[in-house]
Design a protein around this motif. Structure first.
Motif, PDB file in Angstrom:
ATOM      1  N   LEU A  97       0.861  -1.180   0.000  1.00 12.76           N
ATOM      2  CA  LEU A  97       0.000   0.000   0.000  1.00 12.76           C
ATOM      3  C   LEU A  97       0.899   1.231   0.000  1.00 12.76           C
ATOM      4  N   GLU A  98       0.647   2.150  -0.903  1.00 13.81           N
ATOM      5  CA  GLU A  98       1.482   3.345  -0.985  1.00 13.81           C
ATOM      6  C   GLU A  98       0.897   4.489  -0.154  1.00 13.81           C
ATOM      7  N   THR A  99       1.756   5.185   0.567  1.00 11.62           N
ATOM      8  CA  THR A  99       1.323   6.394   1.273  1.00 11.62           C
ATOM      9  C   THR A  99       0.929   7.456   0.248  1.00 11.62           C
ATOM     10  N   MET A 100      -0.174   8.159   0.494  1.00 15.84           N
ATOM     11  CA  MET A 100      -0.700   9.095  -0.492  1.00 15.84           C
ATOM     12  C   MET A 100      -0.657  10.539   0.022  1.00 15.84           C
ATOM     13  N   ALA A 101      -0.744  11.485  -0.921  1.00 17.54           N
ATOM     14  CA  ALA A 101      -0.638  12.906  -0.587  1.00 17.54           C
ATOM     15  C   ALA A 101      -1.937  13.486  -0.028  1.00 17.54           C
ATOM     16  N   GLY A 102      -3.050  12.805  -0.282  1.00 12.67           N
ATOM     17  CA  GLY A 102      -4.329  13.272   0.248  1.00 12.67           C
ATOM     18  C   GLY A 102      -5.063  14.245  -0.641  1.00 12.67           C
ATOM     19  N   LYS A 103      -4.772  14.209  -1.942  1.00 15.14           N
ATOM     20  CA  LYS A 103      -5.528  15.083  -2.849  1.00 15.14           C
ATOM     21  C   LYS A 103      -6.908  14.465  -3.114  1.00 15.14           C
ATOM     22  N   GLY A 104      -7.899  15.325  -3.246  1.00 14.67           N
ATOM     23  CA  GLY A 104      -9.246  14.838  -3.523  1.00 14.67           C
ATOM     24  C   GLY A 104      -9.757  13.902  -2.446  1.00 14.67           C
ATOM     25  N   THR A 105     -10.218  12.737  -2.865  1.00 16.39           N
ATOM     26  CA  THR A 105     -10.780  11.775  -1.916  1.00 16.39           C
ATOM     27  C   THR A 105      -9.884  10.546  -1.766  1.00 16.39           C
ATOM     28  N   GLU A 106      -8.574  10.742  -1.917  1.00 11.57           N
ATOM     29  CA  GLU A 106      -7.640   9.627  -1.800  1.00 11.57           C
ATOM     30  C   GLU A 106      -7.712   8.963  -0.428  1.00 11.57           C
ATOM     31  N   VAL A 107      -7.653   7.660  -0.435  1.00 10.94           N
ATOM     32  CA  VAL A 107      -7.489   6.873   0.792  1.00 10.94           C
ATOM     33  C   VAL A 107      -5.994   6.586   0.958  1.00 10.94           C
ATOM     34  N   GLY A 108      -5.521   6.619   2.182  1.00 15.14           N
ATOM     35  CA  GLY A 108      -4.103   6.404   2.447  1.00 15.14           C
ATOM     36  C   GLY A 108      -3.357   7.685   2.708  1.00 15.14           C
ATOM     37  N   ARG A 109      -4.102   8.754   3.032  1.00 14.58           N
ATOM     38  CA  ARG A 109      -3.492  10.060   3.287  1.00 14.58           C
ATOM     39  C   ARG A 109      -2.869  10.135   4.678  1.00 14.58           C
ATOM     40  N   SER A 110      -3.164   9.170   5.516  1.00 19.07           N
ATOM     41  CA  SER A 110      -2.595   9.156   6.869  1.00 19.07           C
ATOM     42  C   SER A 110      -2.128   7.748   7.209  1.00 19.07           C
ATOM     43  N   PHE A 111      -1.207   7.656   8.128  1.00 22.78           N
ATOM     44  CA  PHE A 111      -0.739   6.355   8.587  1.00 22.78           C
ATOM     45  C   PHE A 111      -1.892   5.562   9.203  1.00 22.78           C
ATOM     46  N   GLU A 112      -2.809   6.275   9.853  1.00 26.09           N
ATOM     47  CA  GLU A 112      -3.941   5.594  10.493  1.00 26.09           C
ATOM     48  C   GLU A 112      -4.830   4.895   9.465  1.00 26.09           C
ATOM     49  N   GLU A 113      -5.057   5.529   8.308  1.00 29.09           N
ATOM     50  CA  GLU A 113      -5.885   4.893   7.277  1.00 29.09           C
ATOM     51  C   GLU A 113      -5.211   3.628   6.740  1.00 29.09           C
ATOM     52  N   LEU A 114      -3.897   3.683   6.542  1.00 28.66           N
ATOM     53  CA  LEU A 114      -3.187   2.495   6.082  1.00 28.66           C
ATOM     54  C   LEU A 114      -3.219   1.392   7.137  1.00 28.66           C
ATOM     55  N   ARG A 115      -3.084   1.762   8.399  1.00 32.84           N
ATOM     56  CA  ARG A 115      -3.136   0.781   9.475  1.00 32.84           C
ATOM     57  C   ARG A 115      -4.496   0.087   9.522  1.00 32.84           C
ATOM     58  N   GLU A 116      -5.555   0.861   9.267  1.00 33.71           N
ATOM     59  CA  GLU A 116      -6.900   0.288   9.280  1.00 33.71           C
ATOM     60  C   GLU A 116      -7.056  -0.753   8.170  1.00 33.71           C
ATOM     61  N   ILE A 117      -6.471  -0.469   7.006  1.00 39.52           N
ATOM     62  CA  ILE A 117      -6.516  -1.449   5.914  1.00 39.52           C
ATOM     63  C   ILE A 117      -5.731  -2.698   6.300  1.00 39.52           C
ATOM     64  N   LEU A 118      -4.517  -2.504   6.786  1.00 43.01           N
ATOM     65  CA  LEU A 118      -3.683  -3.638   7.165  1.00 43.01           C
ATOM     66  C   LEU A 118      -4.360  -4.510   8.220  1.00 43.01           C
ATOM     67  N   ASP A 119      -5.047  -3.877   9.151  1.00 44.28           N
ATOM     68  CA  ASP A 119      -5.721  -4.626  10.210  1.00 44.28           C
ATOM     69  C   ASP A 119      -6.829  -5.528   9.676  1.00 44.28           C
ATOM     70  N   GLY A 120      -7.403  -5.152   8.521  1.00 44.87           N
ATOM     71  CA  GLY A 120      -8.505  -5.931   7.974  1.00 44.87           C
ATOM     72  C   GLY A 120      -8.080  -7.049   7.045  1.00 44.87           C
ATOM     73  N   VAL A 121      -6.811  -7.104   6.693  1.00 38.77           N
ATOM     74  CA  VAL A 121      -6.324  -8.114   5.744  1.00 38.77           C
ATOM     75  C   VAL A 121      -6.015  -9.408   6.494  1.00 38.77           C
ATOM     76  N   ARG A 122      -6.631 -10.493   6.039  1.00 35.58           N
ATOM     77  CA  ARG A 122      -6.452 -11.770   6.730  1.00 35.58           C
ATOM     78  C   ARG A 122      -5.034 -12.307   6.582  1.00 35.58           C
ATOM     79  N   LEU A 123      -4.469 -12.248   5.376  1.00 35.28           N
ATOM     80  CA  LEU A 123      -3.106 -12.732   5.143  1.00 35.28           C
ATOM     81  C   LEU A 123      -2.125 -11.577   5.333  1.00 35.28           C
ATOM     82  N   SER A 124      -1.986 -11.165   6.571  1.00 34.31           N
ATOM     83  CA  SER A 124      -1.221  -9.949   6.877  1.00 34.31           C
ATOM     84  C   SER A 124       0.245 -10.067   6.476  1.00 34.31           C
ATOM     85  N   GLN A 125       0.771 -11.287   6.407  1.00 33.05           N
ATOM     86  CA  GLN A 125       2.180 -11.473   6.039  1.00 33.05           C
ATOM     87  C   GLN A 125       2.419 -11.219   4.554  1.00 33.05           C
TER      88      GLN A 125
END
Length: 278
Positions: free
Chosen positions: A140-168
């Motif tokens: 997952l790439e960190t994003m600049a937050g233009k428009g409605t981009e997801v991944g504009r904060s570390f917290e948003e990326l963490r939330e995605i990672l937390d939901g992935v079953r095959l975290s490795q």
């Protein structure tokens, strides 16, 4: 220190490896298909094997395959999200010809659905495409937050990672231009930003760095890359990123607006700066 640039895949996989070597690079990034979408060229198994041999002989770091920009895993339109899902499945199957490397994608834009809905959709796509058998780590790439981009904060990326079953099977690519434009001040407080990354996501999840300067100031949310040392981040700060103890062994990929000759000069300049800093 492993550093390379984004290369055109038009000449084939082995050609990219040789081009990287000609630039004094020991990693590189390429698009899996046209960056605006479309069907990918068939994989040449012999070409892939030749690249693997060259990478082993020259001690390359992992390379990065980049998904097309049109891939939006959290799109509002079902057909756009389906394109993302099928493209990722196809790309990951093709990446098995180059096992042990990375597949990077922009999380996407929620286009008015809200970040939480977008995050849930990205999680759903990842849980469908990831398999226990795959040998590729999806980033997952960190994003600049233009428009409605997801991944504009570390917290948003963490939330995605937390939901992935095959975290490795997943990790993060930190883009210096993107995080700077998102408001993380890597110029004046690199240690603080990395400490925050470690607290929220975990530095063990960080697999590669897009090393880009920015045409805009910190917090601008613009996402406009500049050549190293020519923007608001500057050579001194980029050198600190290159040589930081938490980052220096990662692959660094340049996505700056230069041609091959320009990237070769940029790599030489960065290697010299890092050597002088050490």
């Amino acid at each position: 220190m492993h550093i390379g640039s984004h290369l055109s895949a038009s000449g084939g996989l082995l050609h990219m490896g040789k081009e990287a070597l000609s630039m004094d690079a020991d990693t590189f990034q390429f698009f899996t298909r046209n960056p605006r979408g479309g069907r990918a060229k068939a994989i040449d198994a012999d070409d892939a094997a030749a690249l693997r041999k060259l990478m082993e002989e020259h001690h390359f770091a992992p390379i990065v395959a980049h998904a097309p920009y049109t891939l939006n895993a959290c799109a509002a339109k079902p057909e756009v999200q389906e394109f993302a899902l099928q493209t990722m499945k196809d790309d990951l199957a093709r990446m098995e010809y180059l096992p042990g490397n990375y597949y990077n994608f922009h999380p996407g834009s929620h286009v008015g659905q809200g970040a939480e809905t977008g995050i849930r959709k990205i999680i759903d796509v990842l849980n469908e495409v990831l398999t226990p058998e795959q040998n590729t780590t999806v980033l997952l790439e960190t994003m600049a937050g233009k428009g409605t981009e997801v991944g504009r904060s570390f917290e948003e990326l963490r939330e995605i990672l937390d939901g992935v079953r095959l975290s490795q099977k997943v990790g993060v690519c930190l883009d210096t231009c993107h995080v700077f434009d998102a408001g993380y001040d890597i110029v004046n407080d690199l240690d603080g930003v990395l400490n925050e990354f470690d607290h929220v996501i975990g530095l063990e999840c960080l697999r590669t760095v897009h090393l880009n300067d920015s045409k805009n100031t910190c917090g601008s949310h613009k996402d406009r890359h500049e050549a190293a040392g020519e923007g608001f981040i500057g050579m001194l700060a980029l050198t600190r990123v290159l040589t930081h103890s938490a980052l220096k062994n990662l692959p660094f990929i340049l996505e700056t607006p230069l041609d091959t000759a320009g990237h070769a000069q940029e790599i030489a300049k960065l290697r010299a700066a890092a050597s002088n800093a050490g």
